[in-house]
Structures are given as structure tokens and as C-alpha cells.
Scaffold this active site. Structure first.
Site, PDB file in Angstrom:
ATOM      1  N   GLU A   1       0.832  -1.212   0.000  1.00  0.00           N
ATOM      2  CA  GLU A   1       0.000   0.000   0.000  1.00  0.00           C
ATOM      3  C   GLU A   1       0.866   1.262   0.000  1.00  0.00           C
ATOM      4  OE1 GLU A   1      -3.530   2.036   2.759  1.00  0.00           O
ATOM      5  OE2 GLU A   1      -2.245   0.473   3.576  1.00  0.00           O
TER       6      GLU A   1
ATOM      7  N   LYS B   1      -9.686   2.339  -3.105  1.00  0.00           N
ATOM      8  CA  LYS B   1     -10.201   1.868  -1.823  1.00  0.00           C
ATOM      9  C   LYS B   1     -11.533   2.561  -1.525  1.00  0.00           C
ATOM     10  CE  LYS B   1      -8.875   1.418   3.060  1.00  0.00           C
ATOM     11  NZ  LYS B   1      -7.844   1.745   4.077  1.00  0.00           N
TER      12      LYS B   1
ATOM     13  N   CYS C   1      -5.579  -2.631   2.756  1.00  0.00           N
ATOM     14  CA  CYS C   1      -5.428  -2.524   4.205  1.00  0.00           C
ATOM     15  C   CYS C   1      -6.692  -2.927   4.956  1.00  0.00           C
ATOM     16  CB  CYS C   1      -4.998  -1.097   4.566  1.00  0.00           C
ATOM     17  SG  CYS C   1      -4.415  -0.911   6.272  1.00  0.00           S
TER      18      CYS C   1
END
Length: 514
Positions: free
Chosen positions: A275, A332, A387
Site C-alpha cells: 500500500e 479503496k 489494508c
């Protein structure tokens, strides 16, 4: 000097002793979570906590006890929440205790509601035990969905790493949570020592049966895949307090380029960076993407990178081809409240308060939703998770189609080095079991891992290490019952149980002491 009221120490009053005992039992109950994994300790302490709750018939006092007990549990399980404040301690360390207390007592509101409801429903002690077990399981389910949800440290997570975890393929994390609470409540339901021993034996038999089932499932034959694709996982160990310093950002970038170019007997079919691994925006990378593509020797590279559209910023995963051209981009969509965005920030901007608005560049903007990226006939279809998204089983089920594998890129440098990264890893393992899909986890500071469809860690890099993993992609299994149905069966069961307890409440005479 001890505070005194009515000639006796305030802290020695029975009410305060019960609250302190509840908080202590809650904290001990957290011992079953990673990295300790002491699930027998959780069962014993949770059983004692349920007995303590069942002895309280007053709704307000029971709710207060549940609140304090829950705060003890969440403080014990999620004390790593202070770690982000320690990245720049000179500026933010003073906020750490407030963050821990707000998180613990905020999350404990679900236990507050469960304990209060149990005291109101249960007019007899045994019914309070049953009511608290059902209400607590319902509260844990709600915790995964309410206000975007945070199903971290569910009571059912204590089974991760044991054969019992395999049951998640059928009942999911909430089924494991019901199992945990039910096992703890069984001996407390007894009216006599003899019945307590019998119910304890029943609990042992249930665990033994699930352990045997899980062992059989783990040993069952798996699909054999010829010419499985080879993946290279890159772990640069860019510590969070150094990650964005200009001189260190370039050093970490060059380290990842060198890791990507490292020669092996077989060229990887895909290279994966963690990430926010690239310190430049996707729209303005300079020559960075071409440098990465050259290092990969023609293999595609999936990398974490930020991108912008006007004043909106996105936490993204991009796949670049052999020329460094982005061919797929995923944004995301399940963002961390107050960490990646401020709730209602864009709404506040309509009233002139722009300092919290994502549309003004303050925080990330959420992407459109879960997605599946087609990487071609060799690599198949992958569902990316960035994440925090791997914490939510419902997000995996929200994808438009079933992928062939799961990919989590993460930066666990925010979570410290004691418990947070290991709890995050444990939840990733559970996602693999629930879906029957292999999960590849690429973490900036660790733990990076190749996890098969039964949740086993086949290869890994430890926390705080610099390294690469070259590993073949494990095979996928069939779509599990949980992958098809999700939490709906468990939710329906809990609703019916809770409704039945409420409807029959008045038909039960209260305890004489009540």
C-alpha cells in the site's frame, strides 16, 4: 488519600468492586486474540463475566457493568490504537490515552446495550444468562455494520490458527462468535454443580468435534493446478515515521526497484508492491512507472499508489504493464473514519466548514465499491483489498463476481509491533477460509504472507524485515456456504432467538431476589 463516603472507602463499595472486576475480566478475555491466542483463557474469563452479568437484575446497573466490562475488553484487545499517535510523538503522543479511552468506551456501547437488554429480558438468572449470550452475539454482529462497522477483535477471532477456524467456511466469523459465547455460557446456565459439570463436558465435546472436523478439512485433498503463476511479494520495511521523508522516500523506492529486479530461476508472472508504495501521484509519477516496469523485466506490477482527480485524492492499487502504463486501477472504498476521512466532512463544506471535506483535499475520497480485476488467462481474476478492507467479510461478498484469488496490500506500520499487525493478519486468514480463496498479503513493514484457501500461512516475511517472497499462487476451493449466504442465516437465528425471549418475557416469574 482514599475517597470516603459514609465512613467507607468509595473504591471498596460493592458496586465499584463489581465494576473493577468486570473491567478486569473483560481485559483478560482479550487474551484469546492474536498474538497470544490463549483461547482457553478467553472461555474461562468470559464465562466468569457472563456469571457476573447474570447476577445483576437492575437494568441500569447491568448496562453500566456491561459498558465497563466491554471497555476493559476493547482496551485489552485493541491497545495498539495508540500507535498512530506515536509516529510523531512530539506532536500527538498526548492524544494517545484519550484515543484509547474513546475507542474502548465507544466500542463498549454495544456491550452496554447487550447487558441492559439482558437484564430487562431475563427476569430469572438462567434467562439472563441466555439473554446476555444472545444479546452479546447480536451486538457483535451489529458492531460489524453500524456506522460503517468495525468487526475487529470479534470474540470468534480466538479460533484463528486452530482447526476450529475451518467452521468459518460455513458459518463465518459470527458463527464462531456465537460458538465462543455459547461455550462460555453453558456452565453458567446450570442450577447445580452436577449440571454445571455436565454442561462443561458438553462444551468440551463440541470443541473436540469441531477440532476433529477442522482437522479432517485441513487434510482433505486439494485441487492440483499445473503451471500455477509465480508471484513476487515485495516488503521494503519503510517505517511509518520515515516513510514520507523526502530522502527516505527515495531510498525506499529504490529498495523496492532493486527487490523487483532481483534475479531468480523463474521470472515472476506478477510483482506486488504494498500500500502507498510509490511516493508520487499516479497522474504525476515522472519516470517512476517506467523504472518499475523495466525492473520487472516485462512482468506486470501491482502497486499501491495515491491518485488525484482535481482536489479529490484516492488510496489506490494500480496494475502497470511492461511499458509502465496503468492498465487497471482500483480505489479503496471502505475508508477508516477519522484516519482517512472525516465523516460528514463534505456535508460540512456545504455550510462553509471546508477543513474536513474530502472534496477539498482533506483526506481520501471513497472509491465506487468492491471490484474484480481480470489479469489475464495466467493470473486469473483478483479482488483487491487495501489494508482495512480485509477486516470486513461483507466487502468481499460485495464484488460483482467471484474472483480466483484475493490480494491485500497494506501498510501495517501504523499498527505498531506488538499486536495490531498480528490481529490484522489473523483476520486476513479468516477471510481466506470464509471465501475458500487464497489470499496474498503484501505489507509494507510485515507481515507479508501467502495464505492458502484454508487459511494456512505457506510463506511469510516477519514484521520489521526487508525481503521478497517468490511463491506460486495456491489453488482456490469451491464457493463456501458462507461465501454464498454471508451473515444472513446467523442474523436470522439471532433475531428469532431475541424475539422469542422478548415475547416470552412476561410469562416467566421473576427471581425472588429480583
Amino acid at each position: 488519600m482514599a475517597l470516603r463516603a459514609g465512613g467507607s472507602s468509595l473504591w471498596l463499595r460493592p458496586g465499584w468492586r463489581r465494576l473493577l472486576l468486570g473491567a478486569a475480566l473483560g481485559a483478560v478475555t482479550a487474551a484469546g486474540q492474536a498474538p497470544l491466542g490463549l483461547w482457553p483463557v478467553t472461555l474461562v474469563s468470559l464465562s466468569a463475566l457472563i456469571a457476573l452479568m447474570a447476577s445483576e437484575a437492575d437494568v441500569f446497573r447491568a448496562a453500566r457493568l456491561g459498558w465497563v466490562s466491554g471497555a476493559g475488553y476493547f482496551a485489552g484487545a485493541m491497545f495498539w490504537i495508540v500507535e498512530p499517535f506515536m509516529v510523531e510523538p512530539e506532536r500527538y503522543a498526548w492524544m494517545a490515552p484519550f484515543g484509547l479511552l474513546l475507542m474502548a468506551f465507544g466500542m463498549a456501547l454495544f456491550w452496554f446495550a447487550a447487558a441492559g437488554a439482558a437484564a430487562w429480558i431475563g427476569r430469572q438468572r438462567r434467562r439472563r444468562v441466555l439473554a446476555f449470550a444472545v444479546a452479546l452475539a447480536s451486538a457483535e454482529l451489529a458492531r460489524g455494520y453500524v456506522l460503517t462497522g468495525l468487526p475487529w477483535a470479534l470474540l470468534g477471532h480466538i479460533w484463528v490458527g486452530t482447526p476450529v477456524m475451518q467452521a468459518a467456511a460455513y458459518v463465518g466469523p459470527m458463527g464462531l462468535t456465537i460458538l465462543t459465547i455459547g461455550l462460555a455460557a453453558l456452565p453458567v446456565m446450570a442450577m447445580s454443580r452436577r449440571r454445571g459439570a455436565l454442561r462443561l463436558a458438553v462444551g468440551v465435546a463440541i470443541v473436540a468435534s469441531l477440532w476433529a472436523f477442522g482437522t479432517l478439512r485441513l487434510n482433505a485433498p486439494e485441487p492440483v493446478v499445473a503451471d500455477a503463476p509465480l508471484l513476487r511479494l515485495i516488503q521494503p520495511n519503510a517505517e511509518q515515521h520515515l516513510k514520507w521523508r523526502e530522502d527516505m522516500a527515495r531510498l525506499f523506492f529504490e529498495r523496492q526497484v532493486a527487490q523487483t529486479a532481483e534475479v531468480a530461476e523463474r521470472r515472476p508472472d506478477l510483482v506486488i508492491w504494498p500500500e502507498t508504495a510509490v511516493p508520487w501521484l499516479l497522474e504525476r509519477p515522472g519516470s517512476a512507472l517506467e523504472i518499475i516496469a523495466e525492473a520487472a523485466g516485462g512482468a506486470p506490477v501491482a502497486l499501491g499508489i495515491q491518485r488525484a482527480e482535481g482536489f479529490r485524492f484516492y488510496n489506490s492499487l494500480a496494475v502497470i504493464d511492461a511499458t509502465g502504463t496503468p492498465v487497471s486501477v482500483y480505489d479503496k472504498f471502505h475508508l477508516v473514519p477519522f484516519g482517512e476521512y472525516t465523516p460528514f466532512g463534505d456535508l460540512l463544506a456545504d455550510f462553509g466548514v471546508k477543513a474536513f471535506a474530502s472534496r477539498e483535499g482533506y483526506g481520501y475520497t471513497a472509491g465506487p465499491g468492491a471490484a474484480v480485476i481480470d489479469l489475464g488467462p495466467v493470473l486469473g481474476k483478483v479482488q483487491p483489498l487495501i489494508c482495512y478492507e480485509a477486516v470486513f467479510p461483507q466487502d468481499l461478498r460485495a464484488a460483482p463476481e467471484r474472483p480466483d484469488w484475493l490480494l491485500q496490500v497494506t501498510n501495517d506500520g501504523w499498527f505498531g509491533k506488538v499486536s495490531g499487525p498480528y490481529q490484522h493478519l489473523a483476520q486476513a486468514r479468516l477471510r481466506a477460509v470464509e471465501q475458500g480463496l487464497p489470499l496474498i498479503r503484501v505489507a509494507n513493514t510485515g507481515v507479508s504472507a501467502v495464505i492458502d484457501a484454508k487459511g494456512r500461512i505457506l510463506r511469510s516475511l516477519p514484521l520489521g524485515a526487508v525481503g521478497i517472497i517468490d511463491a506460486e499462487l495456491p489453488p482456490a476451493l469451491y464457493a463456501t456456504p458462507y461465501a454464498r449466504w454471508g451473515d444472513w442465516p446467523v442474523a436470522a437465528l439471532l433475531f428469532l432467538a431475541l424475539a422469542g425471549l422478548v415475547v416470552t418475557r412476561r410469562s416467566v416469574a421473576p427471581d425472588a431476589a429480583a
